[in-house]
Design a protein around this motif. Structure first.
Motif, PDB file in Angstrom:
ATOM      1  N   TYR A   1      14.669  -8.829  -4.758  1.00 30.79           N
ATOM      2  CA  TYR A   1      13.927  -7.575  -4.806  1.00 30.79           C
ATOM      3  C   TYR A   1      13.602  -7.099  -3.395  1.00 30.79           C
ATOM      4  O   TYR A   1      13.264  -7.898  -2.517  1.00 30.79           O
ATOM      5  N   ARG A   2      13.701  -5.804  -3.202  1.00 28.26           N
ATOM      6  CA  ARG A   2      13.425  -5.188  -1.911  1.00 28.26           C
ATOM      7  C   ARG A   2      12.523  -3.966  -2.127  1.00 28.26           C
ATOM      8  O   ARG A   2      12.436  -3.427  -3.230  1.00 28.26           O
ATOM      9  N   ALA A   3      11.897  -3.501  -1.051  1.00 29.30           N
ATOM     10  CA  ALA A   3      11.021  -2.343  -1.147  1.00 29.30           C
ATOM     11  C   ALA A   3      11.034  -1.565   0.155  1.00 29.30           C
ATOM     12  O   ALA A   3      11.139  -2.145   1.242  1.00 29.30           O
ATOM     13  N   ALA A   4      10.933  -0.255   0.039  1.00 30.95           N
ATOM     14  CA  ALA A   4      10.737   0.630   1.183  1.00 30.95           C
ATOM     15  C   ALA A   4       9.356   1.254   1.053  1.00 30.95           C
ATOM     16  O   ALA A   4       8.980   1.734  -0.033  1.00 30.95           O
ATOM     17  N   HIS A   5       8.604   1.244   2.136  1.00 30.20           N
ATOM     18  CA  HIS A   5       7.242   1.774   2.145  1.00 30.20           C
ATOM     19  C   HIS A   5       7.244   3.172   2.744  1.00 30.20           C
ATOM     20  O   HIS A   5       7.860   3.414   3.790  1.00 30.20           O
ATOM     21  N   LEU A   6       6.533   4.100   2.082  1.00 30.50           N
ATOM     22  CA  LEU A   6       6.439   5.484   2.546  1.00 30.50           C
ATOM     23  C   LEU A   6       4.976   5.904   2.585  1.00 30.50           C
ATOM     24  O   LEU A   6       4.156   5.426   1.784  1.00 30.50           O
ATOM     25  N   GLU A   7       4.653   6.818   3.498  1.00 31.94           N
ATOM     26  CA  GLU A   7       3.283   7.334   3.606  1.00 31.94           C
ATOM     27  C   GLU A   7       3.141   8.588   2.750  1.00 31.94           C
ATOM     28  O   GLU A   7       3.839   9.584   2.983  1.00 31.94           O
ATOM     29  N   PRO A   8       2.254   8.584   1.765  1.00 30.09           N
ATOM     30  CA  PRO A   8       2.049   9.797   0.957  1.00 30.09           C
ATOM     31  C   PRO A   8       1.417  10.916   1.783  1.00 30.09           C
ATOM     32  O   PRO A   8       0.692  10.667   2.748  1.00 30.09           O
ATOM     33  N   ASP A   9       1.690  12.147   1.379  1.00 30.10           N
ATOM     34  CA  ASP A   9       1.037  13.287   1.998  1.00 30.10           C
ATOM     35  C   ASP A   9      -0.476  13.180   1.759  1.00 30.10           C
ATOM     36  O   ASP A   9      -0.910  12.940   0.627  1.00 30.10           O
TER      37      ASP A   9
ATOM     38  N   GLY B   1       0.814  -1.203   0.000  1.00 26.13           N
ATOM     39  CA  GLY B   1       0.000   0.000   0.000  1.00 26.13           C
ATOM     40  C   GLY B   1       0.849   1.254   0.000  1.00 26.13           C
ATOM     41  O   GLY B   1       2.076   1.207   0.142  1.00 26.13           O
ATOM     42  N   GLY B   2       0.201   2.410  -0.168  1.00 25.50           N
ATOM     43  CA  GLY B   2       0.904   3.689  -0.142  1.00 25.50           C
ATOM     44  C   GLY B   2       1.897   3.841  -1.276  1.00 25.50           C
ATOM     45  O   GLY B   2       1.697   3.356  -2.384  1.00 25.50           O
TER      46      GLY B   2
END
Length: 300
Positions: free
Chosen positions: A162-170, A150-151
């Motif tokens: 494969y790797r991923a970083a999750h961030l919260e959108p404004d 999500g996000g």
């Protein structure tokens, strides 16, 4: 061997649509959108696997073990080292197919997450293995990670994984999607990309890729310059002229607009202001779609 569970064990999963690239973040950035497919996967006691499909793709997608969700589920059992029982798959699809909204990634994630829910703790692959399997299965880590987590996501591959970083959108960011009535093939549009690009264009796009992460999470006022791209969108324009015209018109009106994934859908990243009335939207369905912040959710 198979887990000790009675036949009829069921998992239900909801997965979001996604938009990849977001302009300059080619093959790296993805955003989850609140348009959802729902999948129900049930273990059977015997007989062949069964596939039922409602909504988008009904009557067009395979209804046997070639179905993408079922193939992904089977790959998950194999990764876990567990003998797979026959399965009943029921899909209720809303995500448009072959429009640049990550339908294949969502299908792969749905199958993998549903199979993990059936396998249960101790047998199911962990989150890192799920992401890596889904990315390998679909081939697009940016779509897969956004669907799974999500996000907003930033993805990369290191040492073959494969790797991923999750961030919260404004929360001020309000996506609007212009869904094309035409379909497009990722493979076909990727074939339009050159093997080499000018160093200046690469440096320009790298700066915008960094800026778009900042704009999406902290400074939506910078979204218009942040979504400029010289790496892939200019080369893909011949595949969908109407998409290019709509992106141009939106950007000329001061709205951050990009091709969604490989197209032909257009993604506009707005802050909720009304859109101009004179946009060239013939052949597109306009939808204001919230960002999905949950990712893939097991609903039972």
């Amino acid at each position: 061997m198979r887990p000790e569970r009675a036949a009829g064990a069921t998992a239900q999963v909801r997965v979001p649509a996604t938009s990849a690239n977001l302009g300059p973040g080619f093959d790296s950035l993805g955003l989850a959108l609140a348009v959802h497919d729902h999948v129900r996967l049930t273990e059977l006691d015997g007989g062949p696997s069964v596939v039922d499909v409602q909504g988008e793709g009904a009557g067009r997608v395979p209804r046997d073990e070639r179905h993408l969700v079922l193939r992904a589920a089977c790959a998950t059992y194999e990764l876990a080292g567990v003998d797979r029982p026959p399965l009943h798959l029921a899909c209720d699809n809303t995500i448009p197919h072959s429009r640049g909204l990550g339908s294949s990634a969502s299908a792969a994630v749905a199958g993998i997450v549903a199979a993990c829910a059936l396998l249960g703790p101790g047998k199911a692959p962990d989150e890192a293995a799920v992401l890596d399997l889904a990315a390998r299965f679909d081939g697009h880590a940016d779509n897969v990670a956004a669907c799974l987590l999500g996000g907003l996501v930033v993805t990369w591959c290191t040492e073959g994984s494969y790797r991923a970083a999750h961030l919260e959108p404004d929360p001020a960011v309000v996506p609007v999607v212009f869904v094309s009535e035409h379909s497009s093939s990722t493979e076909a549009t990727r074939g339009l990309l050159p093997d080499r690009v000018p160093h200046g264009d690469a440096a320009f796009t790298a700066s915008r890729a960094a800026l778009v992460v900042h704009a999406l999470t902290r400074a939506p006022g910078l979204l218009l310059p942040a979504t400029e791209d010289r790496l892939h969108q200019p080369y893909r324009r011949p595949a969908y002229p109407a998409t290019g015209r709509l992106v141009d018109a939106l950007r000329e009106a001061g709205i951050a607009a990009v091709v969604s994934g490989a197209g032909p859908t257009v993604l506009a990243l707005t802050t909720g202001d009304p859109l101009p009335d004179d946009l060239p939207t013939s052949g597109f369905e306009t939808l204001q779609v919230p960002i999905d912040t949950d990712g893939a959710v097991v609903t039972v």
